[in-house]
Each structure stands twice: as C-alpha cells, then as structure tokens.
Write an enzyme that holds these catalytic residues in place. Structure first.
Site, mmCIF file in Angstrom:
data_model
loop_
_atom_site.group_PDB
_atom_site.id
_atom_site.type_symbol
_atom_site.label_atom_id
_atom_site.label_comp_id
_atom_site.label_asym_id
_atom_site.label_seq_id
_atom_site.Cartn_x
_atom_site.Cartn_y
_atom_site.Cartn_z
ATOM 1 N N GLU A 1 22.441 39.475 24.791
ATOM 2 C CA GLU A 1 23.584 39.632 25.966
ATOM 3 C C GLU A 1 24.706 40.177 25.469
ATOM 4 O O GLU A 1 25.036 41.382 25.803
ATOM 5 C CB GLU A 1 23.941 38.255 26.579
ATOM 6 N N HIS B 1 16.718 33.645 36.390
ATOM 7 C CA HIS B 1 17.749 33.479 35.479
ATOM 8 C C HIS B 1 18.915 33.066 36.529
ATOM 9 O O HIS B 1 19.917 34.008 36.425
ATOM 10 C CB HIS B 1 18.106 34.799 34.631
ATOM 11 N N HIS C 1 18.351 32.857 26.101
ATOM 12 C CA HIS C 1 19.178 34.258 26.189
ATOM 13 C C HIS C 1 19.257 34.865 24.738
ATOM 14 O O HIS C 1 19.463 34.242 23.655
ATOM 15 C CB HIS C 1 20.913 33.553 26.548
HETATM 16 N N1 ADE Z 1 25.628 29.680 30.429
HETATM 17 C C1 ADE Z 1 25.966 30.271 31.548
HETATM 18 N N2 ADE Z 1 25.971 31.501 31.876
HETATM 19 C C2 ADE Z 1 25.626 31.868 30.593
HETATM 20 C C3 ADE Z 1 25.461 33.312 30.116
HETATM 21 N N3 ADE Z 1 25.614 34.438 30.802
HETATM 22 N N4 ADE Z 1 25.379 33.587 28.844
HETATM 23 C C4 ADE Z 1 25.078 32.408 27.841
HETATM 24 N N5 ADE Z 1 25.352 31.118 28.157
HETATM 25 C C5 ADE Z 1 25.378 30.964 29.638
HETATM 26 ZN ZN ZN Z 2 22.480 33.050 31.740
#
Ligand code: ADE
Ligand code: ZN
Length: 352
Positions: free
Chosen positions: A212, A29, A209
């Site tokens: 997060e 990632h 993703h």
């Molecule tokens: N693009 C680059 N880094 C990211 C992240 N941590 N979360 C979502 N999109 C991203």
């Molecule tokens: Zn990312």
C-alpha cells in the site's frame, strides 16, 4: 486481458456509470470499523456515554483530511472507541451491508480489528457475535453473502497476535480467514511469520495488506513467508517487473482501493492510479472501498470515480467484476452462478 466478455464492445461509454452500478460484484477489502459514518459515531457515543473530542458531526468530518496512512489510522482508531456492546457491532455492520446491497454487492468479505476492541475491555465474543449476526441477516434479508476475516494489527507484537488468535478460536466457525493491517512501514510481513503459519495449519484463509505504502519486498514476503492467497492493495507492485509476472502467473488477486489510495496520498490524483496498468498486465485486480466512511465512497462510488478519471471501459468493468468473484473465498458453483448473473447484466446493457 483474458476472458473478455463478447458484449463489452456493444456498450456505449455513456451507459458505463449505470452498468458499473448495476453489475453484480464482490467486495474483498473493507474494514467494518471503517464503515462507521460520523452520524453513527455520534449516535453510539451518546448511547454509550463515551466522550469524543469533536463537537459535531461536521467538525469530525472536517478532520478527515489525511496526508498518509498513519494520519488516517489515528482518527480511525479513535472513531472505533464508541463501540462497546454486541448491538453496536451489529448496527455498524448492518448499516454497511444495506449500503453494499444497494451497490449490487452480492458477496462481501469484511475485515474486523479485534485488538482495537479487546484492548478497551470489550470481549472477543461481543465483537464477533454482533458482526456475525449481521452477516446472517444480510444473507436472509438482503440476499448478500457476507463473511468475516480477522485482522491482526501489525504495529502490535506477534505475541499479541497469538493471544488474539487464542481468544478468537472458540468462535472459529464465525470467521473464514485472517489478515494483517494497520501501519505498514516498519512492520514487514515477516514479523508475523509464525502466527500466519499457525493460522494456515488451522485451515484459515490468509490475506495481508502489502504494497500500500510499503515496497514490493513486502509483497514478496507476504507471498513467500506468510503464504497469503490474496494481497490487499499491492499497488506498489508495478515498481517490480518480476513481481508483476509472478502475480499474473499465479493469479494472486490484488484488492485495490482507489479512493483510499487517493485520500491517503498514495497517488496524487485518480487519473494517475495504476488500476488500468494492473489489469492490462493480466493481474487479478479488484476494486474495493477499504474504509468507505472515511474515504468518500462505497463500492459504486469507487468504480464510477475511477472509471471517469482513468478512462477505463466496459471490458475493464467486466474483468473487475469477474476478478472479484474469482478472488472470493466461495465454492466454484457459487462463483459460476454469479458469473452467469454478470453475463446477463452485460447482455442487457448491450441490448441483447
Ligand atoms: N486499517 C484500516 N484501513 C487500513 C488501510 N488502508 N491500511 C492498513 N490498515 C488499515
Ligand atoms: Zn485496508
């Protein structure tokens, strides 16, 4: 935790940072545009005659004080505006791959955001050719296995994602999968159900993703609607016991990015990061750098700072490296080879 390596108990705590540096590992990632260091942004801006709204490298670096994901993304997309030519994409990727090799990364699966570039008039071929050429050189000159994953920007429409896929298909042999990134809140995985279904039919690996900043519900729909093989971040999953059981049972890798989570205020400090909780619950969690130029560290820095803050031990180190190979999109014999190298590294540190 399963599959404990027998030598982990023999490795003293003071040898842990050296072990973390030396152990072979995979990075699953990282956004290649997030590896653009301020120095390279300025060099490319000058080379291409692109104006950037910062007077110096120091001023740009001072702007890297983020409060959440969106505050980072605004600067990250501005930084990428200096990339115009095939050589620019090559230079960016090569700089990262050299850093990865120095951290004993043997495999990296790099995200790229084509829409950030095609929207500025850069051709899809320019982007993919530059990145892919760097991947080939990484194998030949650094011994690092490198592959590309095309990410759709989730703040844009699914229609835009379909158009991007169409533009990329002539180069389909140069990337192994698709992902979903950018602003998570308000853009659930379901928004991209049809384009992911198409990518699945085409035989691409699928990641997204989820969890997060977004809720566990986004992780469920990444699995059930998009049918992803790995979840990027996924740290919010600890809020949902049924989800944790599912992730553990199905051995769905989570590509966790501790320094990113710290810098984007997902956790107030590293000591409160839930990586240890994920591992102890039997999840296939991994450590990754996400956007290393913006978050203050490449792979080894993520490992070393997280272990120092949370008290993780050699057994966790072994599990994280093993998980990174298990979660990578390579064939079984290659995984077995890297597991042998991992075992040899731990045996050496245990004095066997
Ligand atoms: N693009 C680059 N880094 C990211 C992240 N941590 N979360 C979502 N999109 C991203
Ligand atoms: Zn990312």
């Amino acid at each position: 935790m399963t599959d404990l390596h027998p030598f982990t108990h023999d490795i003293p705590a003071d040898r842990l940072p050296a072990l973390l540096r030396a152990m072979p590992k995979a990075e699953l990632h990282m956004h290649i545009e997030g590896s653009l260091e301020p120095e390279l942004i300025f060099a490319l801006a000058q080379r291409n005659g692109v104006a950037i709204p910062y007077a110096s490298v120091e001023e740009l670096r001072r702007a890297y004080a983020f409060t959440n994901l969106q505050s980072f993304l605004d600067i990250y997309y501005a930084g990428a505006s200096v990339l115009l030519k095939e050589q620019d994409f090559y230079d960016m990727a090569w700089a990262y791959l050299e850093r990865a090799a120095a951290d004993n990364v043997v495999r990296t699966e790099m995200f790229f955001d084509p829409q950030t570039h095609t929207a500025r008039g850069v051709a899809m071929q320019t982007v993919i050719d530059g990145l892919h050429r760097a991947c080939g050189d990484a194998e030949a000159k650094l011994g690092v296995s490198a592959a590309l994953i095309l990410c759709f920007l989730r703040h844009l429409s699914e229609e835009d994602a379909f158009a991007t896929l169409e533009q990329a298909l002539p180069f389909r042999d140069k990337f192994i999968g698709v992902g979903l990134d950018s602003s998570e809140l308000g853009h659930p995985p379901e928004k991209f159900a049809r384009v992911f279904a198409r990518c699945r039919e085409l035989g691409f690996h699928l990641v997204a993703h989820a969890g997060e900043e977004g809720p566990p519900a986004y992780v469920w729909s990444a699995l059930d609607v998009l049918k992803v093989e790995r979840v990027d971040h996924g740290v919010q999953s600890t809020k949902d016991a049924a989800l944790m059981r599912r992730l553990a049972q199905e051995r769905i890798p989570l590509t966790v990015c501790p320094l990113s989570n710290l810098k984007l205020c997902v956790f107030p400090d590293l000591a409160q990061h839930n990586l240890g909780q994920l591992l102890d619950a039997g999840l296939v969690a991994t450590v990754n750098s996400d956007d290393p130029a913006y978050f203050g560290g490449y792979m080894n820095e993520n490992f070393i700072q997280t272990f120092a803050a949370t008290g993780l031990t050699a057994k966790h180190a072994w599990q994280l490296a093993a998980n990174s190979f298990e979660g990578s999109f390579v064939d079984a014999p290659t995984k077995a080879l890297w597991m042998e190298r991992l075992g040899a590294c731990f045996a050496q540190f245990a004095g066997r």
